[in-house]
Design an enzyme around this catalytic site. Structure first.
Site, short mmCIF file in Angstrom:
data_model
loop_
_atom_site.label_atom_id
_atom_site.label_comp_id
_atom_site.label_asym_id
_atom_site.label_seq_id
_atom_site.Cartn_x
_atom_site.Cartn_y
_atom_site.Cartn_z
N ASN A 12 53.17 54.40 42.71
CA ASN A 12 51.91 53.67 42.66
C ASN A 12 51.26 53.82 44.02
OD1 ASN A 12 49.78 51.94 42.41
ND2 ASN A 12 51.01 50.07 42.19
N LYS A 48 48.41 53.00 44.89
CA LYS A 48 47.46 51.91 45.18
C LYS A 48 46.17 52.51 45.78
CE LYS A 48 51.36 48.83 45.65
NZ LYS A 48 51.95 47.64 46.26
N HIS A 105 49.53 44.59 37.48
CA HIS A 105 50.17 44.58 38.80
C HIS A 105 49.84 43.24 39.48
CE1 HIS A 105 51.25 45.52 42.88
NE2 HIS A 105 51.98 46.51 42.40
N GLU A 112 49.00 42.55 42.34
CA GLU A 112 47.80 42.58 43.18
C GLU A 112 46.55 42.38 42.33
OE1 GLU A 112 48.81 46.32 44.96
OE2 GLU A 112 50.46 45.33 46.00
N GLU A 161 58.47 43.37 39.19
CA GLU A 161 58.20 43.47 40.62
C GLU A 161 58.11 42.07 41.21
OE1 GLU A 161 56.13 47.53 41.47
OE2 GLU A 161 54.61 46.02 41.08
N GLY A 179 55.89 45.40 49.41
CA GLY A 179 55.30 45.74 50.71
C GLY A 179 55.87 44.93 51.86
N SER A 230 59.62 47.31 47.50
CA SER A 230 60.33 47.91 48.62
C SER A 230 61.48 48.83 48.19
CB SER A 230 60.82 46.83 49.60
OG SER A 230 59.70 46.12 50.13
P1 13P Z 1 56.20 48.68 47.72
O1 13P Z 1 57.15 49.74 47.22
O2 13P Z 1 55.30 49.15 48.81
O3 13P Z 1 56.93 47.41 48.05
O4 13P Z 1 55.23 48.33 46.50
C1 13P Z 1 55.78 48.06 45.26
C2 13P Z 1 54.69 48.03 44.27
O5 13P Z 1 53.85 47.17 44.27
C3 13P Z 1 54.64 49.13 43.29
O6 13P Z 1 53.75 48.86 42.28
#
Ligand code: 13P
Length: 253
Positions: A9, A11, A97, A99, A169, A175, A215
């Site tokens: 992803n 993003k 997601h 976010e 997640e 992150g 992560s």
């Molecule tokens: P990270 O791997 O940067 O923690 O992000 C995970 C994520 O949100 C994947 O959709």
């Protein structure tokens, strides 16, 4: 055997040129992909066609959108419909997601509408769920994710549910460099599968791929993916580095 999936992803990262370069580097590795493995790149909308062309001749490599709108078409300036994704033959679409839930107020109901639109085409939804830190600290994460599944997924027929990929997640691990332990990941993945089994039966639940996200790195992917109910990962930060993501692909069981 259910699919084991390494999904990137990206993003809102990388320029078009950087995206091209990253894909070229990963694909140049010619990683051996088993029949039950899939590699998916979740790229920004403007890069979908470019990315699709890069994997066009590769088996089990697919391109995913990172979102779609919950209405079919119309006066929704700036949004991208499922029909548009279908018309450029996009294979997967990430929805829900954390976010998007947080910054764009996406509700479980809105996600159920997105699921219906995606399943009405041939696009595979990658449905994200997961709890915030406060819920984890209160110890009510199982109930929290169960509600997310119930409200977004449980109206689906058995046949449609089988087409969905789930990504768990935990928000506190996204992150932050803080990964769920293998015990935490296995426990909640097994719970998610049991929730699906209660509603749809064991056989159906056993067919659904449940990815872990939060992560995932080159140095922890193997251990996480070796959990019996973890079927690969949805990877943010580490998917932006060719060497790291290649290692994560190689960690698929
Ligand atoms: P990270 O791997 O940067 O923690 O992000 C995970 C994520 O949100 C994947 O959709």
């Amino acid at each position: 055997m259910r699919k084991q999936i390494a999904a990137a992803n990206w993003k809102m990262n990388l320029t078009y040129q950087q995206g091209q370069e990253l894909l070229d580097k990963i694909l140049a590795e010619n990683i051996e992909i088993k029949v039950h493995h899939e590699v998916i790149f979740g790229v920004p909308f403007p890069y979908l066609i470019m990315a699709k062309e890069k994997v066009a001749n590769l088996k089990n490599y697919h391109i995913s959108a990172q979102n779609c709108y919950n209405k079919k078409s119309g006066a929704y300036t700036g949004e991208v419909s499922v029909e548009m994704l279908e018309s450029i033959k996009i294979h997967h679409c990430i929805i829900g997601h954390s976010e998007r839930r947080e910054y764009f107020a996406e509700s479980n109901l809105m996600l159920s509408e997105k699921l219906d639109l995606l399943l009405g085409t041939g696009i595979t939804p990658i449905f994200c769920c997961g709890e915030p830190l406060s819920i984890r600290e209160a110890g009510t994460q199982n109930e929290f994710v169960e509600k997310q599944l119930q409200e977004s997924l449980f109206h689906l027929s058995e046949e449609d549910l089988k087409k969905v990929v789930i990504a768990y997640e935990p928000i506190w691990a996204i992150g932050t460099g803080k990964t769920a332990t293998t015990e935490q990941a296995q426990e909640i993945h097994a719970h998610l599968r049991s929730v699906l089994a209660k509603k749809y039966g064991e056989d159906v639940a056993n067919e659904i791929s449940i990815l872990y996200g939060g992560s995932v790195k080159a140095n922890n992917a193997k251990e996480l993916f070796s959990c019996p109910d973890v079927d690969g990962g949805l990877v943010g930060g580490a998917s932006l580095d060719a060497v790291d993501f290649a290692e994560i692909i190689k960690a698929l069981q």
